[in-house]
Design a protein around this motif. Structure first.
Motif, PDB file in Angstrom:
ATOM      1  N   ILE A   4      -3.953 -18.080  -7.758  1.00  0.00           N
ATOM      2  CA  ILE A   4      -4.070 -16.899  -6.893  1.00  0.00           C
ATOM      3  C   ILE A   4      -2.687 -16.546  -6.344  1.00  0.00           C
ATOM      4  N   ILE A   5      -2.349 -15.275  -6.382  1.00  0.00           N
ATOM      5  CA  ILE A   5      -1.121 -14.770  -5.761  1.00  0.00           C
ATOM      6  C   ILE A   5      -1.503 -13.603  -4.845  1.00  0.00           C
ATOM      7  N   ILE A   6      -1.066 -13.684  -3.603  1.00  0.00           N
ATOM      8  CA  ILE A   6      -1.345 -12.617  -2.636  1.00  0.00           C
ATOM      9  C   ILE A   6      -0.030 -11.984  -2.244  1.00  0.00           C
ATOM     10  N   ARG A   7       0.112 -10.705  -2.518  1.00  0.00           N
ATOM     11  CA  ARG A   7       1.330  -9.981  -2.199  1.00  0.00           C
ATOM     12  C   ARG A   7       1.074  -9.008  -1.046  1.00  0.00           C
ATOM     13  N   TYR A   8       1.963  -9.026  -0.068  1.00  0.00           N
ATOM     14  CA  TYR A   8       1.849  -8.141   1.094  1.00  0.00           C
ATOM     15  C   TYR A   8       2.870  -7.024   0.949  1.00  0.00           C
ATOM     16  N   LEU A   9       2.365  -5.798   0.951  1.00  0.00           N
ATOM     17  CA  LEU A   9       3.234  -4.638   0.765  1.00  0.00           C
ATOM     18  C   LEU A   9       3.159  -3.724   1.985  1.00  0.00           C
ATOM     19  N   GLU A  10       4.312  -3.468   2.575  1.00  0.00           N
ATOM     20  CA  GLU A  10       4.362  -2.601   3.757  1.00  0.00           C
ATOM     21  C   GLU A  10       4.449  -1.141   3.335  1.00  0.00           C
ATOM     22  N   SER A  11       3.623  -0.307   3.970  1.00  0.00           N
ATOM     23  CA  SER A  11       3.672   1.132   3.718  1.00  0.00           C
ATOM     24  C   SER A  11       4.791   1.737   4.559  1.00  0.00           C
ATOM     25  N   VAL A  12       5.750   2.374   3.880  1.00  0.00           N
ATOM     26  CA  VAL A  12       6.913   2.951   4.558  1.00  0.00           C
ATOM     27  C   VAL A  12       6.981   4.435   4.236  1.00  0.00           C
ATOM     28  N   VAL A  13       7.212   5.244   5.266  1.00  0.00           N
ATOM     29  CA  VAL A  13       7.309   6.694   5.101  1.00  0.00           C
ATOM     30  C   VAL A  13       8.777   7.097   5.237  1.00  0.00           C
ATOM     31  N   ASP A  14       9.304   7.811   4.237  1.00  0.00           N
ATOM     32  CA  ASP A  14      10.706   8.235   4.315  1.00  0.00           C
ATOM     33  C   ASP A  14      10.837   9.544   5.079  1.00  0.00           C
ATOM     34  N   GLY A  15      12.050  10.058   5.143  1.00  0.00           N
ATOM     35  CA  GLY A  15      12.304  11.271   5.910  1.00  0.00           C
ATOM     36  C   GLY A  15      11.582  12.485   5.385  1.00  0.00           C
ATOM     37  N   GLU A  16      11.200  12.486   4.135  1.00  0.00           N
ATOM     38  CA  GLU A  16      10.490  13.623   3.546  1.00  0.00           C
ATOM     39  C   GLU A  16       8.972  13.449   3.599  1.00  0.00           C
ATOM     40  N   GLY A  17       8.532  12.358   4.235  1.00  0.00           N
ATOM     41  CA  GLY A  17       7.100  12.135   4.356  1.00  0.00           C
ATOM     42  C   GLY A  17       6.464  11.434   3.179  1.00  0.00           C
ATOM     43  N   LYS A  18       7.277  10.968   2.241  1.00  0.00           N
ATOM     44  CA  LYS A  18       6.733  10.260   1.085  1.00  0.00           C
ATOM     45  C   LYS A  18       6.488   8.796   1.432  1.00  0.00           C
ATOM     46  N   ILE A  19       5.371   8.277   0.943  1.00  0.00           N
ATOM     47  CA  ILE A  19       4.989   6.891   1.231  1.00  0.00           C
ATOM     48  C   ILE A  19       5.357   5.995   0.055  1.00  0.00           C
ATOM     49  N   SER A  20       6.019   4.908   0.374  1.00  0.00           N
ATOM     50  CA  SER A  20       6.317   3.903  -0.640  1.00  0.00           C
ATOM     51  C   SER A  20       5.841   2.553  -0.122  1.00  0.00           C
ATOM     52  N   HIS A  21       5.713   1.582  -1.019  1.00  0.00           N
ATOM     53  CA  HIS A  21       5.225   0.259  -0.642  1.00  0.00           C
ATOM     54  C   HIS A  21       6.281  -0.782  -0.971  1.00  0.00           C
ATOM     55  N   VAL A  22       6.704  -1.498   0.073  1.00  0.00           N
ATOM     56  CA  VAL A  22       7.772  -2.476  -0.056  1.00  0.00           C
ATOM     57  C   VAL A  22       7.194  -3.880   0.056  1.00  0.00           C
ATOM     58  N   LEU A  23       7.491  -4.730  -0.899  1.00  0.00           N
ATOM     59  CA  LEU A  23       7.025  -6.114  -0.857  1.00  0.00           C
ATOM     60  C   LEU A  23       7.745  -6.857   0.275  1.00  0.00           C
ATOM     61  N   THR A  76      -3.814 -10.503 -14.868  1.00  0.00           N
ATOM     62  CA  THR A  76      -2.804 -10.165 -15.872  1.00  0.00           C
ATOM     63  C   THR A  76      -3.331 -10.557 -17.259  1.00  0.00           C
ATOM     64  N   ASP A  77      -3.546  -9.550 -18.082  1.00  0.00           N
ATOM     65  CA  ASP A  77      -4.095  -9.790 -19.424  1.00  0.00           C
ATOM     66  C   ASP A  77      -5.420 -10.551 -19.373  1.00  0.00           C
ATOM     67  N   GLY A  78      -6.168 -10.331 -18.286  1.00  0.00           N
ATOM     68  CA  GLY A  78      -7.475 -10.963 -18.154  1.00  0.00           C
ATOM     69  C   GLY A  78      -7.439 -12.438 -17.874  1.00  0.00           C
ATOM     70  N   GLN A  79      -6.274 -12.978 -17.547  1.00  0.00           N
ATOM     71  CA  GLN A  79      -6.137 -14.410 -17.313  1.00  0.00           C
ATOM     72  C   GLN A  79      -5.553 -14.657 -15.914  1.00  0.00           C
ATOM     73  N   PRO A  80      -5.868 -15.843 -15.345  1.00  0.00           N
ATOM     74  CA  PRO A  80      -5.243 -16.192 -14.069  1.00  0.00           C
ATOM     75  C   PRO A  80      -3.729 -16.241 -14.214  1.00  0.00           C
ATOM     76  N   PRO A  81      -2.977 -16.056 -13.157  1.00  0.00           N
ATOM     77  CA  PRO A  81      -3.476 -15.979 -11.788  1.00  0.00           C
ATOM     78  C   PRO A  81      -4.027 -14.590 -11.440  1.00  0.00           C
ATOM     79  N   ALA A  82      -4.973 -14.568 -10.498  1.00  0.00           N
ATOM     80  CA  ALA A  82      -5.456 -13.303  -9.952  1.00  0.00           C
ATOM     81  C   ALA A  82      -4.429 -12.827  -8.925  1.00  0.00           C
ATOM     82  N   VAL A  83      -4.033 -11.576  -9.030  1.00  0.00           N
ATOM     83  CA  VAL A  83      -3.014 -11.021  -8.139  1.00  0.00           C
ATOM     84  C   VAL A  83      -3.678 -10.043  -7.174  1.00  0.00           C
ATOM     85  N   TYR A  84      -3.506 -10.306  -5.901  1.00  0.00           N
ATOM     86  CA  TYR A  84      -4.066  -9.443  -4.862  1.00  0.00           C
ATOM     87  C   TYR A  84      -2.932  -8.711  -4.148  1.00  0.00           C
ATOM     88  N   HIS A  85      -3.132  -7.427  -3.917  1.00  0.00           N
ATOM     89  CA  HIS A  85      -2.169  -6.618  -3.176  1.00  0.00           C
ATOM     90  C   HIS A  85      -2.797  -6.219  -1.837  1.00  0.00           C
TER      91      HIS A  85
END
Length: 337
Positions: A4-23, A76-85
């Motif tokens: 199992i892999i758990i990745r935490y991604l922060e939602s960041v809004v730039d000056g133009e209002g676009k949302i990106s996700h930073v690990l 990934t390719d139907g095999q472990p590890p399971a990746v959670y975002h």
């Protein structure tokens, strides 16, 4: 092998209002079949899902409270590890001061000086989690009794202090917007005047009900004051100035009696009210007896005057009845009758 892999991604809004996700961080498990992760709330039909917050400390980030935005899973390719975002967003807590912090800042202040029965507080109960499996499936956490489980009190909510148990522990009755079932006397509705002291609840458009059947003892580390009006502004008053009215406190006590199944007993406040009613009646009787005694004294005086008048009339050789009628005629002429 990683499972199992758990990745935490922060939602960041730039000056133009676009949302990106930073690990911002990740957790990796080896040989573990399932792990606990935050769970998105399941909204009831026609209801807006409540927000979920989690505490997570990442390296090089001076922030630890985050609002949960979404959770996704994949293989990934139907095999472990399971990746959670796990998608998260920073939550501002700069204006929040919990009860334990208030007491720490002011050693001369005791918890009993700040809280009493009927004081309104907010309680961070925490949130129900879910299990992330190595198969990329999300399941309930029902087997994890060391965490909050579904149907148990959760999220941050308004509550009423029932009792201060110790310097670190209080007993509270939570408040919900859900109305009570017919005949349920363990729940009662807060007055609008009480809700008007708190902007969030004043303008919510919802009723608030105290659930005395779900009493719970909570640590003061979970407790903070609700946002209210004070000092000509709004904010979290560390003096905990919002409380139930006297009428609501009486209702609270009655609901607590029903909540513990002691409804066959007369609530103490009813005994007090009955005793007060008896005292008021006793005082009224005393007053009426005084008025009766004064009236009796006046009657005795008038009877003595009547006897004297009869004696004088007899001595003057006149008829008492005729003299009384003559006096009535004079009174009518003078406008006295």
């Amino acid at each position: 092998m990683q499972t199992i892999i758990i990745r935490y991604l922060e939602s960041v809004v730039d000056g133009e209002g676009k949302i990106s996700h930073v690990l911002v961080g990740a957790e990796s498990y080896e040989g573990i079949k399932e792990a606990l992760i935050p769970a998105m709330p399941r909204p009831k039909p026609g209801k807006v899902p409540h927000p979920v917050f989690l505490t997570k400390c990442f390296a090089d980030i001076d922030h630890h409270v985050w609002r949960l935005e979404n959770v996704t899973a994949e293989l990934t390719d139907g095999q472990p590890p399971a990746v959670y975002h796990v998608y998260i967003k920073r939550h501002d807590i700069s204006k929040e001061e919990f009860l334990y912090q208030t007491l720490k800042k002011n050693p001369a202040t005791t918890i009993s000086k700040l809280l009493r029965q009927g004081t309104l507080v907010e309680v961070d109960y925490g949130f129900v989690q879910q299990t992330a499996r190595s198969t990329a499936e999300l399941k309930t956490n029902k087997r994890y009794m060391d965490t909050l489980l579904d149907a148990e009190m959760h999220k941050r909510r308004l509550a009423v202090v029932v009792k201060v148990i110790s310097k670190n522990l209080i007993q509270v009755a939570p408040i919900t917007s859900q109305s009570a079932a017919d005949g349920d006397r363990t729940i009662f509705k807060l007055e609008q005047d009480t809700l008007d002291k708190m902007p969030r609840y004043k303008h919510s458009g919802k009723d608030s009900h105290v659930i005395c059947s779900m009493l719970e003892s909570v640590s003061i580390q979970r407790v903070l004051p609700p946002t209210s009006y004070f000092k000509n502004t709004t904010g979290r008053n560390p003096n905990y100035g919002v409380a139930l009215s006297r009428g609501e406190i009486r209702t609270l006590k009655e609901s607590l009696v029903h909540a513990v199944g002691a409804s066959d007993y007369v609530p103490f406040n009813e005994v007090v009210l009955e005793r007060k009613s008896v005292q008021e009646r006793d005082a009224s009787i005393v007053q009426l007896n005084e008025q009766l005694a004064a009236a009796q004294a006046k009657v005795d005086e008038l009877m003595a005057i009547e006897r004297m008048a009869k004696r004088w009339t007899e001595e003057m050789g006149r008829n008492f009845a005729e003299e009384v009628e003559f006096q009535h005629d004079l009174d009518r002429e003078d406008g006295l009758k």
